[in-house]
Design an enzyme around this catalytic site. Structure first.
Site, PDB file in Angstrom:
ATOM      1  N   ARG A 103       0.803  -1.265  -0.091  1.00  0.00           N
ATOM      2  CA  ARG A 103       0.144  -0.238  -0.077  1.00  0.00           C
ATOM      3  C   ARG A 103       0.905   1.153  -0.183  1.00  0.00           C
ATOM      4  O   ARG A 103       1.721   1.492   0.960  1.00  0.00           O
ATOM      5  CB  ARG A 103      -0.942   0.169   1.229  1.00  0.00           C
ATOM      6  CG  ARG A 103      -2.006   0.739   0.916  1.00  0.00           C
ATOM      7  CD  ARG A 103      -2.864   0.763   2.250  1.00  0.00           C
ATOM      8  NE  ARG A 103      -2.377   0.926   3.605  1.00  0.00           N
ATOM      9  CZ  ARG A 103      -3.134   1.239   4.595  1.00  0.00           C
ATOM     10  NH1 ARG A 103      -4.446   1.178   4.553  1.00  0.00           N
ATOM     11  NH2 ARG A 103      -2.564   1.882   5.807  1.00  0.00           N
ATOM     12  N   THR A 107      -0.745   7.615  -1.061  1.00  0.00           N
ATOM     13  CA  THR A 107      -2.227   7.569  -1.728  1.00  0.00           C
ATOM     14  C   THR A 107      -3.100   6.705  -1.114  1.00  0.00           C
ATOM     15  O   THR A 107      -4.068   6.617  -1.120  1.00  0.00           O
ATOM     16  CB  THR A 107      -1.838   7.196  -3.097  1.00  0.00           C
ATOM     17  OG1 THR A 107      -1.421   5.838  -3.104  1.00  0.00           O
ATOM     18  CG2 THR A 107      -1.204   8.134  -3.985  1.00  0.00           C
ATOM     19  N   ASP A 199       0.996  -2.406  12.484  1.00  0.00           N
ATOM     20  CA  ASP A 199       1.289  -2.907  11.000  1.00  0.00           C
ATOM     21  C   ASP A 199       1.492  -4.334  11.039  1.00  0.00           C
ATOM     22  O   ASP A 199       2.547  -4.965  11.592  1.00  0.00           O
ATOM     23  CB  ASP A 199       2.519  -2.192  10.600  1.00  0.00           C
ATOM     24  CG  ASP A 199       2.837  -2.576   9.117  1.00  0.00           C
ATOM     25  OD1 ASP A 199       3.097  -3.625   8.700  1.00  0.00           O
ATOM     26  OD2 ASP A 199       2.959  -1.567   8.230  1.00  0.00           O
ATOM     27  N   ASP A 202       4.919  -5.693   9.725  1.00  0.00           N
ATOM     28  CA  ASP A 202       6.265  -5.405  10.576  1.00  0.00           C
ATOM     29  C   ASP A 202       5.970  -6.404  11.915  1.00  0.00           C
ATOM     30  O   ASP A 202       7.168  -6.732  12.236  1.00  0.00           O
ATOM     31  CB  ASP A 202       6.050  -3.987  11.223  1.00  0.00           C
ATOM     32  CG  ASP A 202       6.522  -3.177   9.851  1.00  0.00           C
ATOM     33  OD1 ASP A 202       7.293  -3.518   8.858  1.00  0.00           O
ATOM     34  OD2 ASP A 202       6.398  -1.971   9.729  1.00  0.00           O
TER      35      ASP A 202
HETATM   36  C1  PRP Z   1      -1.158  -4.129   4.843  1.00  0.00           C
HETATM   37  C2  PRP Z   1      -1.890  -5.147   4.960  1.00  0.00           C
HETATM   38  C3  PRP Z   1      -2.773  -5.494   3.825  1.00  0.00           C
HETATM   39  C4  PRP Z   1      -2.975  -3.917   3.536  1.00  0.00           C
HETATM   40  C5  PRP Z   1      -4.358  -3.274   4.031  1.00  0.00           C
HETATM   41  O1  PRP Z   1      -0.074  -4.430   3.560  1.00  0.00           O
HETATM   42  O2  PRP Z   1      -1.334  -6.637   4.944  1.00  0.00           O
HETATM   43  O3  PRP Z   1      -2.425  -5.798   2.396  1.00  0.00           O
HETATM   44  O4  PRP Z   1      -2.279  -3.291   4.306  1.00  0.00           O
HETATM   45  O5  PRP Z   1      -4.693  -2.108   3.799  1.00  0.00           O
HETATM   46  P1  PRP Z   1      -5.778  -1.578   2.604  1.00  0.00           P
HETATM   47  O6  PRP Z   1      -7.094  -2.311   3.070  1.00  0.00           O
HETATM   48  O7  PRP Z   1      -6.022  -0.024   2.898  1.00  0.00           O
HETATM   49  O8  PRP Z   1      -5.438  -1.804   1.255  1.00  0.00           O
HETATM   50  P2  PRP Z   1       1.240  -3.396   3.433  1.00  0.00           P
HETATM   51  O9  PRP Z   1       0.704  -2.634   2.183  1.00  0.00           O
HETATM   52  O10 PRP Z   1       1.572  -2.531   4.775  1.00  0.00           O
HETATM   53  O11 PRP Z   1       2.279  -4.625   2.893  1.00  0.00           O
HETATM   54  P3  PRP Z   1       3.015  -5.692   3.896  1.00  0.00           P
HETATM   55  O12 PRP Z   1       2.150  -6.602   4.071  1.00  0.00           O
HETATM   56  O13 PRP Z   1       4.109  -5.855   2.860  1.00  0.00           O
HETATM   57  O14 PRP Z   1       3.505  -5.104   5.065  1.00  0.00           O
HETATM   58  N1  URA Z   2      -2.120  -2.575   7.276  1.00  0.00           N
HETATM   59  C1  URA Z   2      -1.467  -2.879   8.432  1.00  0.00           C
HETATM   60  O1  URA Z   2      -0.761  -3.467   8.497  1.00  0.00           O
HETATM   61  N2  URA Z   2      -2.359  -2.489   9.428  1.00  0.00           N
HETATM   62  C2  URA Z   2      -3.424  -1.322   9.508  1.00  0.00           C
HETATM   63  O2  URA Z   2      -3.940  -1.124  10.424  1.00  0.00           O
HETATM   64  C3  URA Z   2      -3.808  -1.093   8.068  1.00  0.00           C
HETATM   65  C4  URA Z   2      -3.083  -1.502   7.083  1.00  0.00           C
END
Ligand code: PRP
Ligand code: URA
Length: 208
Positions: A103, A107, A199, A202
């Site tokens: 994400r 944006t 997160d 993380d």
């Molecule tokens: C996080 C999570 C989802 C997304 C949710 O991933 O695991 O994929 O954000 O947010 P949304 O519903 O607003 O799209 P992230 O983009 O942080 O990537 P990661 O899993 O690599 O940490």
């Molecule tokens: N992605 C995450 O990992 N946590 C949140 O709360 C939202 C998006």
């Protein structure tokens, strides 16, 4: 809102533990695997069965086995990976595909960076995994991609969802059944779920 919230006491107990900021990566991963396994048990409740003959040490008998569609587990990278092992424990015969999305922090829109899927998506029941359903952008984009590749029977399995994410997926993909362990209150100004768990990627992988 069309969403199934899994209220089993064991799931709710473990969700409270996993939310805790003091829970480290090792325990976070273990809890996520356990919750996924419990949720997987529920979401596969309607899998069709067929009769099969089985030879016991004593006699021939008629038993049941899973019939019909094969299964596909598709984690949204990276955090969705944390939900694969729990499902594979239950369904070792499932194929696993991967969709890589992150994400954009400015944006909040999903950016695709990887896609590797089983070839016969249209013959499979697909379970998309991602712990967090925040704005719903990532899940919607992943589901759109899977549909373009032929998937027709899709379930979305998340740990924690915001109402905005559920509504977004309901709107774009009304045919997709959504299962969550917790439906939270809101998103903050950075698109994080409140109260949420921070997160997820993380916390699983120990990055920041
Ligand atoms: C996080 C999570 C989802 C997304 C949710 O991933 O695991 O994929 O954000 O947010 P949304 O519903 O607003 O799209 P992230 O983009 O942080 O990537 P990661 O899993 O690599 O940490
Ligand atoms: N992605 C995450 O990992 N946590 C949140 O709360 C939202 C998006």
């Amino acid at each position: 809102m069309n969403v199934n919230v899994m209220t089993h006491p064991l799931i709710q107990h473990k969700v409270t533990l996993i939310r805790n900021v003091e829970t480290g990566s090792k325990d976070f991963r273990e809890l996520l695997e356990e919750i996924t396994l419990l949720m997987g048990y529920e979401i596969t409740r309607d899998l069709p069965l067929e009769d099969v003959e089985v030879q016991t040490p004593l006699v021939k008998a008629i038993g049941k086995q899973i019939a019909g569609k094969k299964l596909g587990i598709i984690p949204i990278l990276r955090a969705g990976l944390g939900m694969v092992s729990g499902l594979l424990e239950l369904m070792p015969m499932a194929k696993v595909g991967h969709v890589g999305l992150y994400r954009d922090p400015e944006t909040l829109k999903p950016v695709e960076y990887y896609c590797k899927l089983p070839s016969d998506l249209s013959d499979r029941r697909i379970i998309v995994t991602d712990p967090m359903l925040a704005t719903g952008g990532s899940a919607s984009a992943a589901i759109t991609l899977l549909k373009e590749k032929g998937a027709r029977d899709i379930q979305l399995m998340c740990l924690v969802a915001a109402p905005q994410g559920v509504e977004a997926v309901n709107k774009e993909h009304p045919d997709v059944r959504i299962y969550v362990a917790a439906l939270d209150e809101d998103l903050n100004e950075h698109g994080y779920i409140l109260p949420g768990l921070g997160d997820a990627g993380d916390r699983i992988f120990g990055t920041k």
